[in-house]
Design a protein around this motif. Sequence first.
Motif, PDB file in Angstrom:
ATOM      1  N   ASN A 245     -10.668   7.727   5.154  1.00 50.99           N
ATOM      2  CA  ASN A 245     -10.459   7.073   3.872  1.00 50.99           C
ATOM      3  C   ASN A 245      -9.360   6.023   4.027  1.00 50.99           C
ATOM      4  O   ASN A 245      -8.833   5.827   5.125  1.00 50.99           O
ATOM      5  CB  ASN A 245     -10.103   8.114   2.808  1.00 50.99           C
ATOM      6  CG  ASN A 245      -8.904   8.957   3.219  1.00 50.99           C
ATOM      7  OD1 ASN A 245      -7.905   8.441   3.733  1.00 50.99           O
ATOM      8  ND2 ASN A 245      -8.973  10.242   2.989  1.00 50.99           N
TER       9      ASN A 245
ATOM     10  N   ALA B 181      -5.427   0.467  -8.051  1.00 43.97           N
ATOM     11  CA  ALA B 181      -4.247   1.335  -8.072  1.00 43.97           C
ATOM     12  C   ALA B 181      -3.104   0.662  -8.824  1.00 43.97           C
ATOM     13  O   ALA B 181      -2.426   1.307  -9.631  1.00 43.97           O
ATOM     14  CB  ALA B 181      -3.824   1.673  -6.645  1.00 43.97           C
TER      15      ALA B 181
ATOM     16  N   GLN C  77      -6.187   5.863   3.110  1.00 45.02           N
ATOM     17  CA  GLN C  77      -4.919   6.371   3.618  1.00 45.02           C
ATOM     18  C   GLN C  77      -5.043   6.768   5.096  1.00 45.02           C
ATOM     19  O   GLN C  77      -4.155   6.496   5.895  1.00 45.02           O
ATOM     20  CB  GLN C  77      -4.470   7.572   2.784  1.00 45.02           C
ATOM     21  CG  GLN C  77      -3.027   7.923   2.971  1.00 45.02           C
ATOM     22  CD  GLN C  77      -2.539   8.903   1.914  1.00 45.02           C
ATOM     23  OE1 GLN C  77      -3.322   9.519   1.198  1.00 45.02           O
ATOM     24  NE2 GLN C  77      -1.241   9.052   1.828  1.00 45.02           N
TER      25      GLN C  77
ATOM     26  N   ALA D 135      -7.017  -1.017   2.406  1.00 46.54           N
ATOM     27  CA  ALA D 135      -5.850  -1.157   1.520  1.00 46.54           C
ATOM     28  C   ALA D 135      -6.103  -2.254   0.491  1.00 46.54           C
ATOM     29  O   ALA D 135      -5.806  -2.088  -0.701  1.00 46.54           O
ATOM     30  CB  ALA D 135      -4.598  -1.462   2.337  1.00 46.54           C
TER      31      ALA D 135
ATOM     32  N   LYS E 103     -10.324   7.798  -5.340  1.00 43.83           N
ATOM     33  CA  LYS E 103     -10.671   6.515  -4.719  1.00 43.83           C
ATOM     34  C   LYS E 103      -9.842   6.277  -3.463  1.00 43.83           C
ATOM     35  O   LYS E 103     -10.318   5.694  -2.503  1.00 43.83           O
ATOM     36  CB  LYS E 103     -10.500   5.378  -5.714  1.00 43.83           C
ATOM     37  CG  LYS E 103     -11.569   5.432  -6.771  1.00 43.83           C
ATOM     38  CD  LYS E 103     -11.534   4.291  -7.705  1.00 43.83           C
ATOM     39  CE  LYS E 103     -12.671   4.518  -8.698  1.00 43.83           C
ATOM     40  NZ  LYS E 103     -12.873   3.453  -9.576  1.00 43.83           N
ATOM     41  N   LEU E 104      -8.616   6.743  -3.484  1.00 44.54           N
ATOM     42  CA  LEU E 104      -7.764   6.634  -2.299  1.00 44.54           C
ATOM     43  C   LEU E 104      -8.352   7.453  -1.154  1.00 44.54           C
ATOM     44  O   LEU E 104      -8.312   7.050  -0.004  1.00 44.54           O
ATOM     45  CB  LEU E 104      -6.345   7.133  -2.614  1.00 44.54           C
ATOM     46  CG  LEU E 104      -5.386   7.270  -1.440  1.00 44.54           C
ATOM     47  CD1 LEU E 104      -5.106   5.899  -0.832  1.00 44.54           C
ATOM     48  CD2 LEU E 104      -4.100   7.929  -1.896  1.00 44.54           C
ATOM     49  N   ARG E 105      -8.918   8.584  -1.499  1.00 49.06           N
ATOM     50  CA  ARG E 105      -9.425   9.503  -0.481  1.00 49.06           C
ATOM     51  C   ARG E 105     -10.904   9.312  -0.158  1.00 49.06           C
ATOM     52  O   ARG E 105     -11.420   9.943   0.752  1.00 49.06           O
ATOM     53  CB  ARG E 105      -9.154  10.930  -0.921  1.00 49.06           C
ATOM     54  CG  ARG E 105      -7.672  11.230  -0.896  1.00 49.06           C
ATOM     55  CD  ARG E 105      -7.338  12.606  -1.430  1.00 49.06           C
ATOM     56  NE  ARG E 105      -5.909  12.818  -1.368  1.00 49.06           N
ATOM     57  CZ  ARG E 105      -5.050  12.456  -2.306  1.00 49.06           C
ATOM     58  NH1 ARG E 105      -5.479  11.854  -3.396  1.00 49.06           N
ATOM     59  NH2 ARG E 105      -3.759  12.687  -2.178  1.00 49.06           N
TER      60      ARG E 105
ATOM     61  N   GLU F 188      -6.750   8.858  -7.360  1.00 51.33           N
ATOM     62  CA  GLU F 188      -6.507   9.624  -6.133  1.00 51.33           C
ATOM     63  C   GLU F 188      -7.809   9.829  -5.354  1.00 51.33           C
ATOM     64  O   GLU F 188      -7.810   9.762  -4.125  1.00 51.33           O
ATOM     65  CB  GLU F 188      -5.873  10.979  -6.457  1.00 51.33           C
ATOM     66  CG  GLU F 188      -4.439  10.899  -6.890  1.00 51.33           C
ATOM     67  CD  GLU F 188      -3.879  12.221  -7.373  1.00 51.33           C
ATOM     68  OE1 GLU F 188      -2.657  12.394  -7.269  1.00 51.33           O
ATOM     69  OE2 GLU F 188      -4.654  13.075  -7.858  1.00 51.33           O
TER      70      GLU F 188
ATOM     71  N   ILE G 244       1.244   4.315  -2.754  1.00 47.51           N
ATOM     72  CA  ILE G 244       1.081   5.728  -2.409  1.00 47.51           C
ATOM     73  C   ILE G 244       2.290   6.523  -2.917  1.00 47.51           C
ATOM     74  O   ILE G 244       2.144   7.611  -3.475  1.00 47.51           O
ATOM     75  CB  ILE G 244       0.921   5.914  -0.878  1.00 47.51           C
ATOM     76  CG1 ILE G 244      -0.332   5.193  -0.374  1.00 47.51           C
ATOM     77  CG2 ILE G 244       0.890   7.387  -0.502  1.00 47.51           C
ATOM     78  CD1 ILE G 244      -1.615   5.614  -1.013  1.00 47.51           C
TER      79      ILE G 244
ATOM     80  N   PHE H 169       0.845  -1.200   0.000  1.00 47.12           N
ATOM     81  CA  PHE H 169       0.000   0.000   0.000  1.00 47.12           C
ATOM     82  C   PHE H 169       0.878   1.247   0.000  1.00 47.12           C
ATOM     83  O   PHE H 169       0.666   2.172  -0.793  1.00 47.12           O
ATOM     84  CB  PHE H 169      -0.920  -0.024   1.232  1.00 47.12           C
ATOM     85  CG  PHE H 169      -1.827   1.173   1.327  1.00 47.12           C
ATOM     86  CD1 PHE H 169      -3.008   1.226   0.595  1.00 47.12           C
ATOM     87  CD2 PHE H 169      -1.512   2.238   2.153  1.00 47.12           C
ATOM     88  CE1 PHE H 169      -3.851   2.323   0.684  1.00 47.12           C
ATOM     89  CE2 PHE H 169      -2.348   3.338   2.247  1.00 47.12           C
ATOM     90  CZ  PHE H 169      -3.528   3.385   1.509  1.00 47.12           C
TER      91      PHE H 169
ATOM     92  N   PHE I 243      -8.337  -1.031  -2.239  1.00 44.46           N
ATOM     93  CA  PHE I 243      -7.752   0.014  -3.074  1.00 44.46           C
ATOM     94  C   PHE I 243      -6.657  -0.508  -4.005  1.00 44.46           C
ATOM     95  O   PHE I 243      -6.525  -0.056  -5.143  1.00 44.46           O
ATOM     96  CB  PHE I 243      -7.184   1.122  -2.172  1.00 44.46           C
ATOM     97  CG  PHE I 243      -6.464   2.197  -2.923  1.00 44.46           C
ATOM     98  CD1 PHE I 243      -7.161   3.102  -3.696  1.00 44.46           C
ATOM     99  CD2 PHE I 243      -5.085   2.304  -2.857  1.00 44.46           C
ATOM    100  CE1 PHE I 243      -6.498   4.089  -4.407  1.00 44.46           C
ATOM    101  CE2 PHE I 243      -4.413   3.291  -3.549  1.00 44.46           C
ATOM    102  CZ  PHE I 243      -5.121   4.185  -4.328  1.00 44.46           C
TER     103      PHE I 243
END
Length: 167
Positions: free
Chosen positions: A99, A140, A101, A133, A86-88, A84, A43, A39, A136
């Motif tokens: 989220n 990613a 992260q 993670a 989707k990460l947040r 990005e 990032i 993960f 995601f």
Amino acid sequence: KSDESYVNFDFDHRITVDIAEYKERIRMFNEFTVKMEPFNKVIGKLSEARKMLSKVKKAVKDKDIDKGINEKIKGFEKELLKIESKLRSRGRNDSNSLNAQGKVSSAAYELMSGFDAPGEKEKISIKNAEKAAEQFLPEANKFIENELREFERYIKGVSIPLVGGKK
């Protein structure tokens, strides 16, 4: 001769610490850190992609270049923004306000913010972080393997000053 000196730190003796419990906390933190390596690498790659995009946009700004380059930049930026976001994002049916992260960071912080054995709160936080993670990473990684690599190859093949392409 060296100016170095070594200092040993010890626990505050006013606080009762069970070393076995503290070692369990450290073990869990180390285990969690290893599990989150993929993960964290993703990032880092997304951050590098954002920096590369900024450099490319700056290099082509106010320059008379092929319209196709600008379209390629806009297309890549759109895809980067999607991943990005989707990460947040919190995800569907997720009552937790963090989220992916944030969940990973929060779990790591919780594991390092005590001296006793991790309790149910920390274990739930770890599970939530691992699940976030896990959800995601596939998309990613797909973005990195496809869109990012394609954009990097494209940029290296065009003539844009200060980006490492042809001159």
